[in-house]
Structure formats: structure tokens, C-alpha cells
Design an enzyme around this catalytic site. Structure first.
Site, PDB file in Angstrom:
ATOM      1  N   HIS A 124     -18.644   3.568   3.298  1.00  0.00           N
ATOM      2  CA  HIS A 124     -19.577   4.687   3.582  1.00  0.00           C
ATOM      3  C   HIS A 124     -19.010   6.024   3.078  1.00  0.00           C
ATOM      4  CE1 HIS A 124     -23.092   5.932   6.416  1.00  0.00           C
ATOM      5  NE2 HIS A 124     -23.026   6.736   5.365  1.00  0.00           N
ATOM      6  N   ARG A 149     -28.723   3.211   4.409  1.00  0.00           N
ATOM      7  CA  ARG A 149     -28.248   2.745   5.706  1.00  0.00           C
ATOM      8  C   ARG A 149     -28.202   1.218   5.689  1.00  0.00           C
ATOM      9  NH1 ARG A 149     -26.589   7.107   6.398  1.00  0.00           N
ATOM     10  NH2 ARG A 149     -26.956   8.556   8.140  1.00  0.00           N
ATOM     11  N   GLU A 158     -21.907  -1.653  10.665  1.00  0.00           N
ATOM     12  CA  GLU A 158     -20.800  -0.788  10.288  1.00  0.00           C
ATOM     13  C   GLU A 158     -19.936  -0.395  11.492  1.00  0.00           C
ATOM     14  OE1 GLU A 158     -22.532   1.795   7.226  1.00  0.00           O
ATOM     15  OE2 GLU A 158     -21.161   3.298   8.018  1.00  0.00           O
TER      16      GLU A 158
HETATM   17  C1  DGY Z   1     -25.576  11.002   5.780  1.00  0.00           C
HETATM   18  O1  DGY Z   1     -25.396  12.217   5.747  1.00  0.00           O
HETATM   19  O2  DGY Z   1     -26.552  10.516   6.329  1.00  0.00           O
HETATM   20  C2  DGY Z   1     -24.583  10.129   5.095  1.00  0.00           C
HETATM   21  O3  DGY Z   1     -24.758   8.808   5.381  1.00  0.00           O
HETATM   22  C3  DGY Z   1     -23.172  10.562   5.392  1.00  0.00           C
HETATM   23  O4  DGY Z   1     -22.982  11.725   4.731  1.00  0.00           O
END
Ligand code: DGY
Length: 321
Positions: A285, A238, A267
Site C-alpha cells: 500500500h 482498495r 490488509e
Molecule cells: C488513500 O489516500 O486513500 C490512499 O490509499 C493512501 O494514501
């Protein structure tokens, strides 16, 4: 029949499961739903399927109403969900672990290869038709064999990254508050170390921890400065785990060699400083972005919602109820 709201487009297999048992109201447009539209759409829902782009907080839950039983996030990360607010209202929240493990590790590994071998730079040279010629010293990167990867967060995705690194001849150190199951790390020769040791010794630091208040800006100015000047940072977890401002400064100052990023602090905005740097690989992402994995995520989220609506236990809950 219950009402299931799906706040963004998801693969058809998940939708079909939901439609087979319940009335489904879904946001069908290509662009993400706005906050106002989401609050309107969820009114009266018994179950909601959300993406990581939706903020599921008290306001969202109250907009749905007291009949809401489950919020099934179509993502493994659930920092978009206020778990305490769900628990306070007796709403079960679920996520989609395991089904995206390998795909996300592939993305992280791809970022590591791209940035250490300068593939992004090379591609930009070809595409911009910049003159080039094979040369002994042309666009040299860092080989991974014999190097050390430092994995922050040895959960399922961290372990999958470690397996790939092992296959490439890398040594593995990791840091985590928890110990991974012995069977999952068998044969990896992975050594648990402190975060300080990890950042100071790894040739590549790869982030695989969840985003929590305790991991906000885990990678800050001091941590970046503690890395080797030849080391790389990879983030497929993240964005806000990394202080992007500090990262740009460290990259500009040559305090680390480069970074591969699939996620960003604000983001979809990307720090303009990152865009100017050649030694950075940037992806929008794409961690779990394969047709197969997105279908599996939608299926699992649908199964979670359907289980709760039937009165059964959810498969992968994140709330304690
Ligand atoms: C998640 O699942 O947390 C990813 O960032 C997106 O698939």
C-alpha cells in the site's frame, strides 16, 4: 483553544499547523494505535485526524464525545469512516483529494510496468543469485504500446493514469457512473464503455474506483473469466474491490496473465496463494508514499480540521451537513 487528537504519526508540517492554534494530543509511536488506545485517546477531542487504518464508526465517535466537530482523514479514500454515523452526530468528515493524485497514479503505472514487463520476476532472479543468461526469448513480457488500458473509475487518479497511458501509446477505455469533466479528458481520446466491454477488451484493467458496498468484489470470478487470457489486472484502489480468492484461482488457471497489487482484501494480510505466484507484483500500500505527498496530505487534513474549528467550511468535506 480546542483539543485536537492525531491518532497516528503524521508529517511535522501538519502537526505544526495544529499546534499553532490548539492543544494537540498525538499517538507518537511507530506502530499503529490499537483500537482500545484510539478510543481512549480521542475522549474529549474537538477534532480528530485519522489514518485509513482507524475505523471511525459510532463507537469511535461516541468515545470522542458530543463536543467532536470534525474527523479529518489523512487519505483520499474514506471507507474507514462511517459517514452516516458522522452525519447523525453532526460531525463533519473530510478527506485529502487532489494532493495525492499524481503520486498514486505513478504507483499504479509502476505496477502496470512491473507486471507486464516481469520486472519483479527479474529482480527476484538476480537477488536469489539464480543463474541467468541473456536470451532472445528470456523473460519476455507484454509491450504497452498499442495496447488498451481499461480504467475503472475515471476520477482524478483514473484520469492521471489515463494521461500516463496515453503518453505510452496506449488506447484508453473507461467505465464510470459519472462523466469526467470534458476539460480533464481532452486529448486523451478516452472512450466510455460498459464494465462488461471494458473487462472483455482491455489488455490491462486498472482499478481507480472508491470502495463502496456497490464495488465490493466488483472483480469477481465472472469478471476475471471475462478478461482476455493475456490481460493484466492492476489494483491501487482498495483491496476488497477484488475477490482475492477468485483472483488467485484465475491466476493459477491462467485465465489472466498477471496482476499488480498495492492493496489487499484483508490488509495487511496477503492471500498466501498470491505469494506463490511469479506473475504477480505485490506492494505494501505505497500509493501515496512520497515525502512530498504525505506532507501535503497532512497539511490538507490539518487545514480541514482548523477550518471547522474556526467555524469555517471545510475544504474537502465528505459528509453532507
Ligand atoms: C488513500 O489516500 O486513500 C490512499 O490509499 C493512501 O494514501
Amino acid at each position: 483553544m480546542a483539543v485536537v487528537v492525531v491518532t497516528n504519526r503524521i508529517p511535522e508540517s501538519g502537526m505544526a499547523k495544529l499546534r499553532a492554534e490548539h492543544e494537540v494530543r498525538a499517538w507518537e509511536h511507530e506502530e499503529c494505535i490499537s483500537r482500545e488506545e484510539a478510543l481512549r485517546l480521542v475522549a474529549g477531542a474537538d477534532a480528530v485526524l485519522t489514518l485509513l487504518t482507524e475505523r471511525v464508526d459510532g463507537e469511535f465517535l461516541d468515545a470522542a464525545g458530543p463536543q467532536l466537530k470534525v474527523v479529518a482523514n489523512v487519505a483520499v479514500g474514506y471507507n474507514n469512516i462511517d459517514v452516516a454515523a458522522c452525519e447523525a452526530r453532526g460531525v463533519i468528515a473530510t478527506n485529502t483529494p487532489r494532493v495525492l493524485t499524481e503520486t498514486t497514479a505513478d504507483t499504479a503505472f509502476g505496477l502496470m510496468l512491473m507486471v507486464t514487463r516481469r520486472f519483479g520476476e527479474g529482480e527476484r532472479i538476480i537477488r536469489s543469485q539464480t543463474p541467468w543468461q541473456w536470451g532472445m526469448f528470456y523473460l519476455l513480457g507484454m509491450g504497452l504500446q498499442g495496447k488498451t488500458i481499461g480504467i475503472v473509475g475515471m476520477g482524478q487518479i483514473g484520469i492521471a493514469m489515463a494521461r500516463r497511458a496515453k503518453a505510452f501509446g496506449m488506447s484508453i477505455v473507461y467505465a464510470d457512473d459519472y462523466d469526467p469533466p470534458a476539460a480533464a479528458v481532452e486529448g486523451l481520446d478516452a472512450r466510455k464503455v460498459s464494465l462488461d466491454e471494458l473487462f472483455a477488451t482491455a489488455d490491462v484493467v486498472s482499478l481507480h474506483c472508491p470502495y463502496l458496498p456497490s464495488t465490493h468484489h466488483l472483480v469477481d470470478e465472472a469478471r476475471l473469466r471475462s478478461m482476455k487470457r493475456t490481460a493484466y489486472l492492476v489494483n491501487s484502489a482498495r483491496g476488497p474491490i477484488v475477490d482475492e480468492e477468485a483472483l488467485v484461482a484465475a491466476l493459477r488457471a491462467g485465465e489472466i496473465a498477471g496482476a499488480g497489487l498495492d492493496v489487499f482484501e484483508k490488509e495487511p494480510a496477503v492471500h498466501p496463494g498470491l505469494l506463490e505466484l511469479e506473475n504477480v507484483v505485490l506492494l505494501p500500500h505505497l500509493g501515496s508514499a512520497t515525502t512530498e505527498t504525505r506532507a501535503a496530505m497532512a497539511d490538507l487534513a490539518a487545514d480541514n480540521a482548523l477550518a471547522v474549528l474556526r467555524g469555517d467550511a471545510p475544504l474537502t468535506p465528505v459528509t453532507k451537513l
